[in-house]
Design a protein around this motif. Structure first.
Motif, PDB file in Angstrom:
ATOM      1  N   SER A 338       0.828  -1.211  -0.009  1.00 25.31           N
ATOM      2  CA  SER A 338       0.066   0.003   0.019  1.00 25.31           C
ATOM      3  C   SER A 338       0.858   1.376  -0.032  1.00 25.31           C
ATOM      4  O   SER A 338       0.320   2.246  -0.408  1.00 25.31           O
ATOM      5  CB  SER A 338      -1.004  -0.266   1.368  1.00 25.31           C
ATOM      6  OG  SER A 338      -0.048   0.155   2.243  1.00 25.31           O
ATOM      7  N   LYS A 339       2.236   1.167   0.418  1.00 23.81           N
ATOM      8  CA  LYS A 339       3.042   2.322   0.309  1.00 23.81           C
ATOM      9  C   LYS A 339       2.614   3.185   1.540  1.00 23.81           C
ATOM     10  O   LYS A 339       3.018   4.501   1.549  1.00 23.81           O
ATOM     11  CB  LYS A 339       3.067   2.888  -0.781  1.00 23.81           C
ATOM     12  CG  LYS A 339       3.683   2.226  -2.027  1.00 23.81           C
ATOM     13  CD  LYS A 339       5.179   1.735  -1.757  1.00 23.81           C
ATOM     14  CE  LYS A 339       5.715   0.898  -3.056  1.00 23.81           C
ATOM     15  NZ  LYS A 339       7.114   0.208  -2.643  1.00 23.81           N
ATOM     16  N   SER A 340       1.646   2.858   2.543  1.00 24.23           N
ATOM     17  CA  SER A 340       1.319   3.717   3.681  1.00 24.23           C
ATOM     18  C   SER A 340       2.138   3.999   4.414  1.00 24.23           C
ATOM     19  O   SER A 340       3.232   3.173   4.600  1.00 24.23           O
ATOM     20  CB  SER A 340       0.111   2.995   4.031  1.00 24.23           C
ATOM     21  OG  SER A 340      -0.919   2.599   3.403  1.00 24.23           O
ATOM     22  N   ARG A 341       2.176   5.148   5.031  1.00 26.71           N
ATOM     23  CA  ARG A 341       2.842   5.608   6.045  1.00 26.71           C
ATOM     24  C   ARG A 341       3.027   4.771   7.573  1.00 26.71           C
ATOM     25  O   ARG A 341       4.128   4.477   7.914  1.00 26.71           O
ATOM     26  CB  ARG A 341       2.653   7.169   6.411  1.00 26.71           C
ATOM     27  CG  ARG A 341       3.177   7.689   7.728  1.00 26.71           C
ATOM     28  CD  ARG A 341       4.502   8.028   7.710  1.00 26.71           C
ATOM     29  NE  ARG A 341       4.926   8.796   9.021  1.00 26.71           N
ATOM     30  CZ  ARG A 341       6.441   8.741   9.356  1.00 26.71           C
ATOM     31  NH1 ARG A 341       7.236   8.243   8.794  1.00 26.71           N
ATOM     32  NH2 ARG A 341       6.493   9.297  10.320  1.00 26.71           N
ATOM     33  N   ARG A 342       1.879   4.404   8.033  1.00 26.46           N
ATOM     34  CA  ARG A 342       1.721   3.785   9.177  1.00 26.46           C
ATOM     35  C   ARG A 342       0.601   2.639   8.935  1.00 26.46           C
ATOM     36  O   ARG A 342      -0.394   2.884   8.533  1.00 26.46           O
ATOM     37  CB  ARG A 342       1.160   4.762  10.177  1.00 26.46           C
ATOM     38  CG  ARG A 342       0.991   4.545  11.628  1.00 26.46           C
ATOM     39  CD  ARG A 342       0.532   5.745  12.191  1.00 26.46           C
ATOM     40  NE  ARG A 342       0.286   5.564  13.768  1.00 26.46           N
ATOM     41  CZ  ARG A 342      -0.185   6.373  14.530  1.00 26.46           C
ATOM     42  NH1 ARG A 342      -0.680   7.530  13.957  1.00 26.46           N
ATOM     43  NH2 ARG A 342      -0.240   6.060  15.760  1.00 26.46           N
ATOM     44  N   LEU A 343       0.925   1.585   9.898  1.00 31.42           N
ATOM     45  CA  LEU A 343       0.040   0.318   9.953  1.00 31.42           C
ATOM     46  C   LEU A 343      -0.874   0.624  11.139  1.00 31.42           C
ATOM     47  O   LEU A 343      -0.410   0.578  12.219  1.00 31.42           O
ATOM     48  CB  LEU A 343       0.765  -0.980   9.945  1.00 31.42           C
ATOM     49  CG  LEU A 343      -0.012  -2.081  10.201  1.00 31.42           C
ATOM     50  CD1 LEU A 343      -0.855  -2.440   8.935  1.00 31.42           C
ATOM     51  CD2 LEU A 343       1.084  -3.414  10.129  1.00 31.42           C
TER      52      LEU A 343
END
Length: 348
Positions: A338-343
């Motif tokens: 997802s290339k998200s910053r935070r899980l």
């Protein structure tokens, strides 16, 4: 050391780096990786972050907390605010909230004594300096107004010698409860140099400071006190980038001149802050309650004994199976892709 890691990444064609929380604190390996366009992740049992060129520090999301919170469904918001309030009430009663259950064990700085609304004690103004350990990283959240904690305290010490602050002001220093005792000698030297500083026992409770001494304002760099004291209508002035900056319940000046001007305002008899307490609960929720929890997903109760790597491995083998294991892998794969910053554990 820098040359070694640059050569290592070049020769091995590294695609990603995963840092433990403790390694992340040093920051060197991760920052070199980012400069080489390598994906860098900081992982811990209760937090997972992707570092980037613009956000190369784990705690860099503070400005986005309000906008992120607004995206959650109404029921989720209500639950988060209620959970935050419950946790802070636990902390204020001398018990462990979700934050301190995973921290290094320290004696609680609050007690079960009820905290009363802050009252002025006669003509005196009582200023609390919530100091930091000189062995902690001063720039863990980003830049400070000052060079480091020593520079900050020196600046405050010089302020106490100015004539305009000469009368009716008490300056109390409370050292951090987890402070290494050898730091005390440094604080004692500050008191010798600036005799208006008064050193408070590091185990003195904030209940006593608020109720009995009557603290009127707090000075810190980035301490959690910036979201604790405002709940009792006591203003807090920060001295550097801190996790509370997305909200207005504490003050963060931009320069030394602004900093001293804000101190003037805090010492003015007529200056009062309008503190939105709901913002404090929202901050606490966004900072402490939304991260994906590796242990919780496996029904493992995290406590200090799990800080031992062997105990962690044994507990994991005991509580998991192939199905759970594969599900965990899918969660992490989804996060990475997802290339998200935070899980986080909360879907928008």
């Amino acid at each position: 050391l820098i040359f070694y890691w640059e050569e290592f990444f070049k020769k091995n064609k590294t695609k990603s780096i995963i840092l433990s929380h403790s390694v992340y604190i040093m920051g060197l390996v991760g920052r070199i990786g980012i400069s080489k366009k390598i994906d860098v992740y900081v992982v811990a049992p209760k937090s997972h972050y992707k570092l980037t060129k613009n956000k190369f520090i784990k705690w860099n999301d503070h400005y986005e907390y309000p906008s992120q919170f607004r995206k959650y469904p109404k029921k989720t918001k209500i639950k988060l605010l209620n959970d935050a309030k419950k946790n802070l009430n636990l902390r204020f009663s001398g018990k462990e909230d979700v934050r301190y259950k995973i921290a290094r064990p320290i004696k609680s700085v609050f007690s079960n004594t009820q905290i009363y609304k802050n009252k002025n004690r006669g003509k005196n103004k009582n200023i609390l300096i919530a100091a930091h350990c000189f062995m902690d990283a001063p720039h863990v959240y980003g830049d400070m107004i000052f060079n480091d904690f020593f520079d900050w305290l020196t600046f405050l010490g010089k302020i106490t010698t100015k004539k305009k602050y000469d009368k009716n002001i008490n300056w109390y220093i409370k050292v951090h409860p987890s402070l290494y005792d050898r730091n005390i000698k440094i604080f004692q030297r500050f008191i010798e140099k600036f005799p208006k500083f008064k050193l408070v026992d590091k185990f003195e409770t904030h209940n006593f400071l608020i109720n009995n001494i009557g603290i009127d304002a707090v000075l810190t760099v980035y301490g959690s006190i910036a979201h604790e004291y405002p709940l009792f209508n006591i203003p807090v002035l920060n001295a550097g980038i801190n996790p509370h900056m997305g909200y207005k319940f504490s003050i963060t000046p931009k320069s030394k001149l602004d900093y001293e001007n804000f101190i003037d305002n805090l010492l003015s008899k007529n200056k009062k802050m309008k503190i939105q307490k709901k913002q404090i609960y929202e901050f606490y929720a966004m900072h402490h309650l939304i991260d994906y929890d590796f242990f919780e997903s496996l029904n493992i109760v995290y406590d200090q004994k799990l800080s031992n790597k062997i105990n962690v491995l044994c507990e994991y083998i005991k509580k998991t199976n192939l199905k759970k294991h594969n599900n965990m892998i899918r969660i992490y794969e989804k996060f990475i892709n997802s290339k998200s910053r935070r899980l986080t554990s909360i879907a928008i």
